[in-house]
Motif scaffolding. Structure first.
Motif, short mmCIF file in Angstrom:
data_model
loop_
_atom_site.label_atom_id
_atom_site.label_comp_id
_atom_site.label_asym_id
_atom_site.label_seq_id
_atom_site.Cartn_x
_atom_site.Cartn_y
_atom_site.Cartn_z
N ILE A 38 5.05 8.34 5.95
CA ILE A 38 3.96 7.84 5.10
C ILE A 38 3.41 6.59 5.76
O ILE A 38 4.11 5.55 5.85
N GLY A 39 2.18 6.66 6.26
CA GLY A 39 1.56 5.49 6.88
C GLY A 39 2.32 5.05 8.11
O GLY A 39 2.87 5.85 8.86
N VAL A 40 2.34 3.73 8.34
CA VAL A 40 3.02 3.14 9.49
C VAL A 40 4.39 2.65 9.05
O VAL A 40 4.52 1.86 8.13
N ASN A 41 5.44 3.16 9.70
CA ASN A 41 6.82 2.75 9.44
C ASN A 41 7.29 3.03 8.02
O ASN A 41 8.20 2.38 7.52
N GLY A 42 6.70 4.02 7.35
CA GLY A 42 7.11 4.37 6.01
C GLY A 42 7.62 5.81 5.93
O GLY A 42 7.13 6.69 6.65
N LEU A 43 8.62 6.03 5.10
CA LEU A 43 9.21 7.36 4.94
C LEU A 43 9.34 7.69 3.46
O LEU A 43 9.73 6.84 2.65
N LEU A 44 9.00 8.95 3.11
CA LEU A 44 9.16 9.45 1.75
C LEU A 44 10.27 10.49 1.76
O LEU A 44 10.20 11.47 2.51
N THR B 64 11.22 4.55 1.80
CA THR B 64 12.00 3.61 2.61
C THR B 64 11.18 3.14 3.80
O THR B 64 10.17 3.77 4.18
N ALA B 65 11.63 2.02 4.37
CA ALA B 65 11.10 1.59 5.65
C ALA B 65 11.67 2.47 6.75
O ALA B 65 12.47 3.37 6.49
N ALA B 66 11.26 2.20 7.98
CA ALA B 66 11.69 3.05 9.09
C ALA B 66 13.18 3.02 9.30
O ALA B 66 13.77 3.97 9.83
N ILE C 150 15.51 1.06 1.17
CA ILE C 150 14.76 1.61 0.03
C ILE C 150 13.76 0.57 -0.47
O ILE C 150 14.11 -0.56 -0.81
N GLU C 151 12.47 0.97 -0.51
CA GLU C 151 11.40 0.12 -1.04
C GLU C 151 10.89 0.61 -2.39
O GLU C 151 10.29 -0.15 -3.15
N TYR C 152 11.15 1.91 -2.65
CA TYR C 152 10.60 2.50 -3.88
C TYR C 152 11.50 3.66 -4.28
O TYR C 152 12.08 4.35 -3.44
N GLN D 102 0.83 -1.20 0.00
CA GLN D 102 0.00 0.00 0.00
C GLN D 102 0.88 1.26 0.00
O GLN D 102 0.57 2.24 -0.68
N ARG D 103 2.00 1.21 0.79
CA ARG D 103 2.90 2.38 0.81
C ARG D 103 3.47 2.63 -0.56
O ARG D 103 3.53 3.76 -1.05
N VAL D 104 3.94 1.53 -1.19
CA VAL D 104 4.54 1.68 -2.51
C VAL D 104 3.53 2.21 -3.50
O VAL D 104 3.83 3.09 -4.34
#
Length: 760
Positions: free
Chosen positions: A155-161, A84-86, A90-92, A65-67
Motif C-alpha cells: 500500500i503506497g510507499v513502504n506500507g503493507l496491508l 504495517t510499515a515495511a 503495526i500502524e493500523y 495517508q496510509r492509515v
C-alpha cells in the motif's frame, strides 16, 4: 539512513543548537578564514536539521495517508486486517483485528500472530519478501483444525496491508480450542508442532517448534505417563493421543496426582477423548462427557464396565484387575457397546493409575465402529473371493465327472430305443446329471465365473417367451403382470441366464406372499446424465434398461437386507439353498449390470436391475441351439471324417470323447498329457486335422502345447475343452487362430458337432 521512521525530535533540536553555536562562533572569531568555515558549518547543520524535519513531516504525512486509506479499505472487512510499515510494525488494525488480537498498534506483527502460528517470524519474513518482489503474497498455514490464510499487499510507499482468514488468536482461538483448559497440541507426522493452546504454552514457558522440546521420553505411548520439560523444570503428565488426518496427531496432557497437587477431574470432562476411571473390580468411578455419550451412561448412574461393554471372551473385571496390577497394559482390545441400538464398537486401552494411594485404571476409548465395519467388509470380500475360488475348483472337478457320466449315458441311450426297459432309467440318469450341471452353474454364477453366450435381446420378446413359465411358477393365488416401455434399447445378455434371473426373483416374490398378492414386472429405458451412487455402488452415466420386480410381501428385515446376495444365506430355513439371489447377483454383474433391493413404503420389496443399453444397429452372430442329447447324425461321406488328436488327462472323459468321435467315423489318436501329444506329433507322416485338448493339465497346458504344435502344423484346427470359465481362458485362446472353446460338461452330440464344424 532511509528507514521510513521519523527522526527523533531530540536529534533535530541538537543539530539546530549545535549549528547555531557554530554560526555565532564563526561571527565572533577574529581569524577570517576560520570564522568563515565555522559559520558555514553551522549553517549546514541548521540546513540538515531543517531537512530532517521536512522528511519527518513527509513520512508522517504518508503514514497518515496510509492509515486513512486502510481505514477506508479494511474497516468494514469482517476478517482481521493489519496495516504495517515495511518492517512489520503495526500502524493500523481494523475492528475485527482488535476484537481477535486486542490493541497491537506499535507492536510487531509477528508478536500479534505468535498466539496462532508456531513460527510467525518465518512466515511474516517470507511474505514481506514476496510483497517487496511481486507486490503481494499469500500463504496457508495448517493449524489444529483447518487452515489459516495470511495475505499481504503493498500500500503506497513502504506500507503493507495484511489480511487473516480462518482461525486466529484471541476469542476465535478460544472457540477453536473448544474451551479446553487442558494443555494440548497438534503435531505433524514428523513431530513438528503445528499448534499449541494457551494452557500448554504457559506450561512449557512459551512456544516450541518440535515435540522433543516438550516431551523428554519419546516416542509417545498413548495413555502412559511421560516426562515434560516445563518452565519450572521436569514434570510428569499422562499423554492421550488422538490420530487425525494427513498424519497429524492431537496430544492432550493430563496432570498426574501428587500430594501437593491432586488431579482436577472436572478439567478432564472437557477432554474430547472418551475417558473412564475404573477401580480394580471394573466399577466406573468417573466418566467424562464423551465416554458417557459413547456408552449411554446416564448422569449420576453407578455402573460397571462389564454392564456397558462386552466381547472380550472373559470377564472385563479380570482384564481391569490385570491392568491395575500392571499386566497387559500395551494390548488394545475391541469391545462392543451393549446399550446402543446399533452395533457400536470401541477400542479400549487400559493404563494403571495411582489416585492418591488408591490403585485404579484409566480406560481410553475410541469409537471403532467404522474401523470394524471396514474390517467386516474386507473379511466379507475375502470370504466371497475364497468361495469363488472354491467354486471354480469344484466346478472343474464336477464338470469332469458330469462329462463322463452324461457322456457314457449318451452312449448307452444311442444304442437303445425308447421301448427298451432300461431307456427310462438312462433318461433319469441323464436328467439328474443335467440338474447337477445346473447346480454347478449356479455356484459359478455368484462368483461370476460361468460361461455366458451373450446375444442382443429385446427384453419385451424375452419376457414374453418366459411369461408362461413364470405364470406356472407363481400359482393361482398370485397375479403376475408385465409392463414394457416400447422405447427400451436392446441388452447384451445370455438369454438362458436372464431367464434364470427372472425365475429366481419371481420365486422369491411368490414365497414372500404365502396368502397371495400381485407381482409386477416392469421394464423401461433410463438415461443417467451423471453417475448415480446407490448402496455404495456407482453406476456410470449412460443409457440403461431398468427391470423392476415388485411384490406385496412381508419385506426384508434390515439385518438381512445387507446379506441377501451372499452365497448360502437364506431366510427360508432348511428349505432354502441360499444360492438363488447370489446367482442373480453373479449373472447381473457378469452381464455388466447392477442390482439393488429395497423395501417399499406400501409394503413388499422391489428389486431393481440396471443393464447397459445397446444400439439396435449392432450386429449379432446367431446362436445355434444345442442338439438333443444322444442324437448323433451318421457321417454323410468320407469327407466328413478326419483325424483327431484327443488330449485329456481325465481318463473317463477321454474314453467317452474317443468313443463318441469314433462313432462319428473319425480316426482318434489319444494322449494323456501335452508332452505325450507333442511326442506323437514328431512323426512327420502323421496327419492330424483337429486338435481336441483340455485346457488345464499337469505339465504344459492346452494353449502352450498347441502353440508349439502349430509352428509345424499351422493349418490344424483346434477345439479346447475346459471345466473352467471361459473368461479365465480368454487370453490363452486369443493367441490360437482357428480355435473354439467347448465348455464342460458337454454332450455326445455337442462334441461331435463342434469337431465336424472345425473340419469344414
Amino acid at each position: 539512513m532511509h528507514t521510513g521512521e521519523p527522526a527523533p525530535l531530540l536529534q533535530v533540536f541538537q543539530l539546530v543548537a549545535f549549528g547555531a553555536g557554530c554560526l555565532i562562533a564563526g561571527l565572533m572569531l577574529p581569524h577570517a578564514p576560520l570564522a568563515t568555515a565555522v559559520a558555514y558549518a553551522g549553517a549546514g547543520l541548521i540546513a540538515a536539521a531543517a531537512f530532517l524535519k521536512a522528511y519527518d513531516w513527509t513520512v508522517e504525512r504518508r503514514r497518515t495517508q496510509r492509515v486513512s486509506s486502510l481505514e477506508a479499505i479494511a474497516d468494514s472487512d469482517p476478517s482481521p486486517c493489519f496495516g504495517t510499515a515495511a518492517d512489520g510494525t503495526i500502524e493500523y488494525q481494523n475492528e475485527a483485528a482488535i476484537a481477535q488480537f486486542g490493541e497491537t498498534v506499535g507492536e510487531k506483527l509477528t508478536a500479534a500472530l505468535g498466539g496462532v502460528l508456531a513460527s510467525p517470524d518465518e512466515v511474516v519474513a517470507r511474505l514481506i519478501a514476496d510483497a517487496d518482489q511481486f507486490g503481494s503474497g499469500r500463504e496457508e498455514v495448517a493449524l489444529r483444525r483447518g487452515q489459516l490464510r495470511l495475505s499481504v499487499h503493498q500500500i503506497g510507499v513502504n506500507g503493507l496491508l495484511w489480511r487473516v482468514d480462518g482461525p486466529s488468536g484471541g476469542a476465535m482461538a478460544s472457540r477453536f480450542d473448544g474451551g479446553i483448559s487442558l494443555p494440548m497440541m497438534t503435531v505433524s507426522r514428523e513431530d513438528s508442532v503445528i499448534y499449541m493452546n494457551d494452557a500448554l504454552r504457559r506450561l512449557a514457558g512459551g512456544r516450541r517448534k518440535a515435540l522433543s522440546e516438550i516431551v523428554q521420553d519419546l516416542p509417545i505411548r498413548s495413555g502412559d505417563a511421560h516426562q515434560l520439560a516445563t518452565e519450572t523444570g521436569s514434570r510428569e503428565a499422562r499423554i492421550m493421543e488422538i490420530p487425525g488426518t494427513a498424519g497429524r496427531r492431537e496430544l492432550y496432557f493430563l496432570p498426574i496426582a501428587s500430594d501437593a497437587e491432586p488431579v482436577q477431574w472436572d478439567m478432564i470432562d472437557a477432554l474430547p477423548v472418551p475417558l473412564l476411571k475404573l477401580d480394580r473390580d471394573g466399577a466406573i468411578l468417573l466418566a467424562n462427557r464423551m465416554a458417557k455419550d459413547l456408552l449411554l451412561i446416564e448422569p449420576g448412574e453407578k455402573v460397571r464396565f462389564g454392564e456397558v461393554a462386552e466381547g472380550l471372551g472373559r470377564p472385563l473385571k479380570d482384564w481391569v484387575a490385570d491392568a491395575v496390577s500392571g499386566r497387559g497394559l500395551a494390548r488394545q482390545e475391541f469391545l462392543r457397546a451393549t446399550r446402543n441400538a446399533q452395533d457400536t464398537y470401541i477400542q479400549v486401552t487400559l493404563s494403571s493409575f495411582d489416585d492418591g494411594g488408591t490403585p485404579c485404571a484409566i480406560a481410553v476409548l475410541n469409537d471403532a465402529t467404522e474401523l470394524k465395519t471396514l474390517e467386516a467388509q474386507f473379511v466379507q470380500s475375502q470370504k466371497m473371493q475364497a468361495i469363488g475360488q472354491l467354486a471354480g475348483g469344484v466346478a472343474h472337478d464336477f464338470n469332469n465327472l458330469l462329462t463322463a457320466i452324461s457322456g457314457h449315458c449318451d452312449l448307452l441311450l444311442h444304442r437303445r430305443d425308447p421301448g427298451d426297459p432300461d431307456y427310462s432309467d438312462l433318461e433319469q440318469i441323464n436328467q439328474n446329471a443335467n440338474r447337477a450341471a445346473s447346480l454347478v452353474g449356479q455356484l459359478l454364477a455368484f462368483s461370476r465365473k460361468q460361461n455366458l453366450q451373450p446375444e442382443l435381446l429385446d427384453l419385451r420378446d424375452a419376457m414374453a417367451d418366459t411369461s408362461h413359465l413364470l405364470n406356472r411358477l407363481v400359482g393361482e393365488k398370485i397375479a403376475l403382470s408385465f409392463t414394457h416401455d416400447p422405447d427400451t434399447k436392446r441388452v447384451r445378455a445370455d438369454r438362458r441366464q436372464l431367464e434364470q434371473v427372472m425365475m429366481n426373483l419371481v420365486v422369491n416374490a411368490r414365497d414372500a406372499m404365502p396368502d397371495g398378492g400381485a407381482i409386477e414386472i416392469e421394464t423401461r429405458a433410463v438415461t443417467l446424465a451423471q453417475d448415480l451412487e446407490r448402496d455404495r455402488a456407482v453406476i456410470p452415466a449412460g443409457d440403461y434398461v431398468m427391470i423392476e420386480v415388485r411384490d406385496q410381501g412381508i419385506g426384508i428385515d434390515p439385518e438381512s437386507m445387507s446379506k441377501i446376495f451372499e452365497p448360502f444365506y437364506s431366510t427360508k430355513g432348511a428349505s432354502g439353498t441360499g444360492l438363488g439371489l447370489s446367482t442373480v447377483y453373479g449373472i447381473v454383474k457378469q452381464t455388466g449390470g447392477y442390482i439393488f433391493a429395497k423395501n417399499r413404503s406400501e409394503g413388499g420389496t422391489v428389486f431393481t436391475i440396471f443393464l447397459p443399453g445397446q444400439e439396435v444397429s449392432a450386429v449379432e452372430a446367431p446362436v445355434q441351439a444345442a442338439s438333443a442329447p444322444g442324437s448323433v447324425a451318421p457321417p454323410k461321406s468320407t469327407e466328413d471324417r478326419g483325424v483327431v488328436l484327443l488330449v485329456e488327462d481325465e481318463a473317463p472323459v477321454r474314453a467317452f470323447a474317443s468313443r463318441a468321435l469314433r462313432m462319428r467315423g473319425h480316426t482318434v489318436i489319444e494322449a494323456a498329457n501335452a508332452e505325450e501329444a507333442l511326442e506323437q506329433l514328431k512323426d512327420a507322416s502323421l496327419e492330424v486335422d483337429v486338435f481336441v485338448t483340455d485346457v488345464i493339465m499337469p505339465g504344459k497346458d492346452g494353449p502352450t502345447w498347441v502353440s508349439e504344435a502349430l509352428e509345424q502344423r499351422p493349418e490344424t484346427r483346434v477345439v479346447f475343452i475346459s471345466g473352467y470359465a471361459e473368461e479365465s481362458f480368454a487370453d490363452g485362446q486369443a493367441r490360437i487362430p482357428k480355435s473354439v472353446l467347448l465348455p464342460k460338461p458337454f454332450s455326445l452330440s455337442q462334441l461331435t458337432n463342434v469337431v465336424q464344424e472345425q473340419l469344414h
